[in-house]
Write a protein that holds these residues in place. Structure first.
Motif, short mmCIF file in Angstrom:
data_model
loop_
_atom_site.label_atom_id
_atom_site.label_comp_id
_atom_site.label_asym_id
_atom_site.label_seq_id
_atom_site.Cartn_x
_atom_site.Cartn_y
_atom_site.Cartn_z
N ASP A 347 0.86 -1.19 0.00
CA ASP A 347 0.00 0.00 0.00
C ASP A 347 0.89 1.24 0.00
O ASP A 347 1.34 1.72 1.05
N VAL A 348 1.18 1.78 -1.18
CA VAL A 348 2.14 2.87 -1.31
C VAL A 348 1.61 4.18 -0.75
O VAL A 348 2.39 5.12 -0.54
N ASP A 349 0.31 4.29 -0.52
CA ASP A 349 -0.25 5.52 0.01
C ASP A 349 -0.20 5.59 1.53
O ASP A 349 -0.53 6.61 2.12
N VAL A 350 0.18 4.50 2.18
CA VAL A 350 0.26 4.46 3.65
C VAL A 350 1.73 4.30 4.03
O VAL A 350 2.46 3.52 3.43
N TYR A 351 2.16 5.04 5.04
CA TYR A 351 3.55 4.98 5.45
C TYR A 351 3.65 5.32 6.94
O TYR A 351 2.75 5.92 7.53
N ALA A 352 4.76 4.90 7.55
CA ALA A 352 5.01 5.18 8.97
C ALA A 352 5.95 6.37 9.09
O ALA A 352 6.88 6.53 8.31
N ARG A 353 5.70 7.20 10.10
CA ARG A 353 6.53 8.37 10.32
C ARG A 353 6.54 8.73 11.80
O ARG A 353 5.50 8.94 12.41
N PHE A 354 7.74 8.77 12.40
CA PHE A 354 7.87 9.23 13.77
C PHE A 354 7.64 10.73 13.85
O PHE A 354 8.01 11.47 12.93
N ASN A 355 7.04 11.17 14.94
CA ASN A 355 6.86 12.60 15.18
C ASN A 355 8.12 13.14 15.85
O ASN A 355 8.25 13.14 17.06
N ARG A 356 9.06 13.59 15.04
CA ARG A 356 10.35 14.03 15.57
C ARG A 356 10.25 15.29 16.41
O ARG A 356 11.17 15.60 17.18
N ALA A 357 9.16 16.02 16.28
CA ALA A 357 8.98 17.21 17.13
C ALA A 357 8.87 16.83 18.60
O ALA A 357 9.07 17.67 19.47
N ALA A 358 8.57 15.57 18.88
CA ALA A 358 8.45 15.13 20.27
C ALA A 358 9.78 15.15 20.99
O ALA A 358 9.82 15.02 22.22
N LEU A 359 10.90 15.27 20.26
CA LEU A 359 12.20 15.33 20.91
C LEU A 359 12.32 16.53 21.84
O LEU A 359 13.08 16.50 22.81
N VAL A 360 11.58 17.61 21.55
CA VAL A 360 11.63 18.80 22.40
C VAL A 360 10.38 18.91 23.25
O VAL A 360 10.06 19.97 23.77
N ARG A 361 9.67 17.80 23.41
CA ARG A 361 8.43 17.83 24.19
C ARG A 361 8.69 18.24 25.64
O ARG A 361 7.86 18.89 26.27
#
Length: 424
Positions: A347-361
Motif C-alpha cells: 500500500d504505497v499511500d500508507v507509510y510510517a513516520r515518527f513525530n520528531r517534534a516530540a524530541l523537544v516535548r
C-alpha cells in the motif's frame, strides 16, 4: 493446537535438538553437542582481559546500560504515526489501518507500544537484530509477538528469500517464512544479518568488567592489593594466624579507619603491590567509559562523562544535536522502513513516520519558540498549534498569517539619485 502453544512452546510435542543460545538470566551458553562447543569457542566470548562478555552481562557495565537506555528511550517515547496520502499535498492519520493500532495502542496482549519498542530496540543494539512474529487473521495483522534474538536463526535461500528458524524453550524448531517475521536489522555486512556493537566492543567491555571486579576487591580489602609483614624472628603457626586476623580486622575499617597500625616485636610493614591510585585505576575507567560511548553512538555527557564535553561539537547542545542526527535518526529510519516493508506492504499511500517534534516535548522554551516561528511564517494555524498542545480549537483559529516579509503595503518608488531624500 492453540496459536500461543504452537509458537511459545506450550505443546508437549517431541523436542528437536536445541542449538547453543545465550540465556536471559545468566548470560551463559547452553552446550549440547561437540559442534555447539566448537561454535561457542569460535565466537570468542572470552576476552583478553579474562572476562566473559555476552549481551546480557555487558549490561552490568554502567556505561553500557546508560547508553542502551538512552538509545532505547528515544524510540520508545517518540510517537509514531501511520499516515495516508490523500493527494500530493494532503496527509491524514490512517487510524483504520491495522498498523496504527499496533504502533499506537496495543502491539500484543501484554505490552504497551513503548514497552514493545524499548525491548526491540534493546535487542537491536545489543545483538544487531530484533525479531517479532507477525500474527495475522484473514490476511490482516493482529499482533506482534517478540522473539528473543538468541533463539532465532535467519538464512537466505537460493531464491534470495529469507527463512527463519525459531527454537522454542522445549527445543522444538519452528520454520517461519519471511512475511511472518518483523525483522529489524542494524549495521549489516552481508545485507541479511545485523552485527552487534557488543561483538566489536567486547574487549573494551571486558576490560571494564575486569576493572569493576578489581575495584570491588581492592576497596573490600582496605584499598590495598596486599601487604607484607617483616618479622626479625620466626613465628609459629598460631602466632602467624593471630597476626593475620589482627591485620584483617584493622583493614576492615570501622572505628579503626584512619588510625595508625601498631606493630610489635620489631615487625615492619610494606606494600607488596601497587595501589589502585598508583596504577591510575580511575583514569583507566574513564577511558573505558568514553570508548563504550563511542561504540554505542552516544555522546559522553549523556552517560555521565562531562569532562570532554567538546568531543562532538562546541558544547553540550552541539553534542545533543549530533546524537539526534547521527544516532537517533538512524534508529528511527530503521523502524519506519521496516514497518513499511513488513506491516504495511504494497500500500504505497500508507507509510510510517515518527513525530520528531516530540524530541523537544520536555523543553517548553524550545517548543514554544518553534510554535511562534511556525505561526509567524504561516506554516501552522493557531488551532494546529493548540492541537499539538492537546488544547481545544478556538473560533477564528484556522487562519494562516502572512510571513513578515510579505505583509501589506506598497513598495516605495525607486529613487533616481538626482535629489537627496527629503527629511522632516
Amino acid at each position: 493446537m492453540a496459536f500461543w502453544d504452537r509458537w511459545l512452546g506450550g505443546s508437549s510435542s517431541p523436542a528437536a535438538s536445541p542449538r547453543a543460545s545465550f540465556q536471559d538470566s545468566g548470560g551463559g551458553v547452553v552446550i549440547n553437542t561437540s559442534q555447539q562447543l566448537e561454535e561457542a569457542l569460535r565466537t570468542g566470548t572470552l576476552t583478553a582481559s579474562g572476562a566473559s562478555v555476552t549481551p546480557d552481562k555487558s549490561m552490568r557495565v554502567a556505561a553500557v546500560y546508560a547508553a542502551v537506555r538512552v538509545r532505547c528511550g528515544v524510540v520508545a517515547n517518540m510517537p509514531i504515526h501511520i499516515k495516508r496520502r490523500v493527494d500530493d499535498r494532503t496527509r491524514e492519520d490512517a487510524v483504520d489501518h491495522p498498523s496504527w493500532k499496533l504502533m499506537r495502542r496495543r502491539p500484543n496482549g501484554w505490552q504497551t507500544p513503548a514497552q514493545f519498542k524499548r525491548m526491540m530496540q534493546a535487542h537491536l543494539i545489543l545483538r544487531g537484530n530484533a525479531y517479532a512474529l507477525i500474527a495475522r487473521s484473514r490476511g490482516e495483522v493482529q499482533s506482534l509477538i517478540p522473539l528473543h534474538p538468541d533463539r532465532v536463526e535467519c538464512k537466505q535461500n537460493n531464491d534470495l528469500t529469507l527463512e527463519y528458524t525459531y527454537t522454542r524453550k522445549d527445543g522444538r524448531k519452528i520454520k517461519l517464512a519471511q512475511n511472518e517475521v518483523f525483522h529489524l536489522v542494524g549495521l549489516t555486512l552481508d545485507g541479511v544479518h545485523g552485527v552487534s556493537a557488543i561483538t566489536y566492543a567486547r574487549e573494551t567491555i571486558g576490560l571494564s568488567l575486569t576493572m569493576e571486579d578489581h575495584g570491588a576487591s581492592t576497596f573490600r580489602n582496605g584499598a590495598r592489593v596486599s601487604t607484607v609483614l617483616k618479622h626479625p624472628g620466626k613465628l609459629g603457626p598460631e602466632g602467624t594466624e593471630n597476626l593475620r586476623a589482627s591485620l584483617d580486622s584493622f583493614r576492615a575499617g570501622g572505628e579503626k579507619e584512619g588510625k595508625a597500625l601498631i606493630l610489635e616485636e620489631g615487625m615492619d610493614a610494606a606494600p607488596l603491590a601497587m595501589t589502585a591510585q598508583d596504577a591510575q585505576w580511575i583514569e583507566s575507567r574513564k577511558f573505558s567509559r568514553t570508548d563504550i560511548a563511542m561504540f554505542l553512538g552516544v555522546p559522553p555527557h549523556m552517560i555521565g562523562d562531562t569532562e570532554k564535553n567538546t568531543s562532538w561539537g562546541t558544547g553540550i547542545e552541539s553534542q545533543t544535536q549530533g546524537f539526534v542526527t547521527f544516532s537517533a535518526e538512524d534508529d528511527l529510519t530503521i523502524w519506519e522502513e521496516t514497518i513499511n516493508r513488513d506491516l504495511i506492504g504494497d500500500d504505497v499511500d500508507v507509510y510510517a513516520r515518527f513525530n520528531r517534534a516530540a524530541l523537544v516535548r520536555g523543553d517548553i522554551k524550545a517548543r514554544w519558540e518553534a510554535h511562534v516561528k511556525a505561526l509567524q511564517w504561516g506554516v501552522s494555524s493557531p488551532n494546529e498549534i493548540r492541537a499539538l498542545e492537546d488544547q481545544n480549537p478556538r473560533d477564528g483559529g484556522d487562519v494562516y498569517y502572512d510571513p513578515p516579509n510579505t505583509a501589506g503595503g506598497e513598495k516605495p518608488e525607486k529613487d533616481d539619485g538626482d535629489e537627496p531624500p527629503q527629511t522632516a
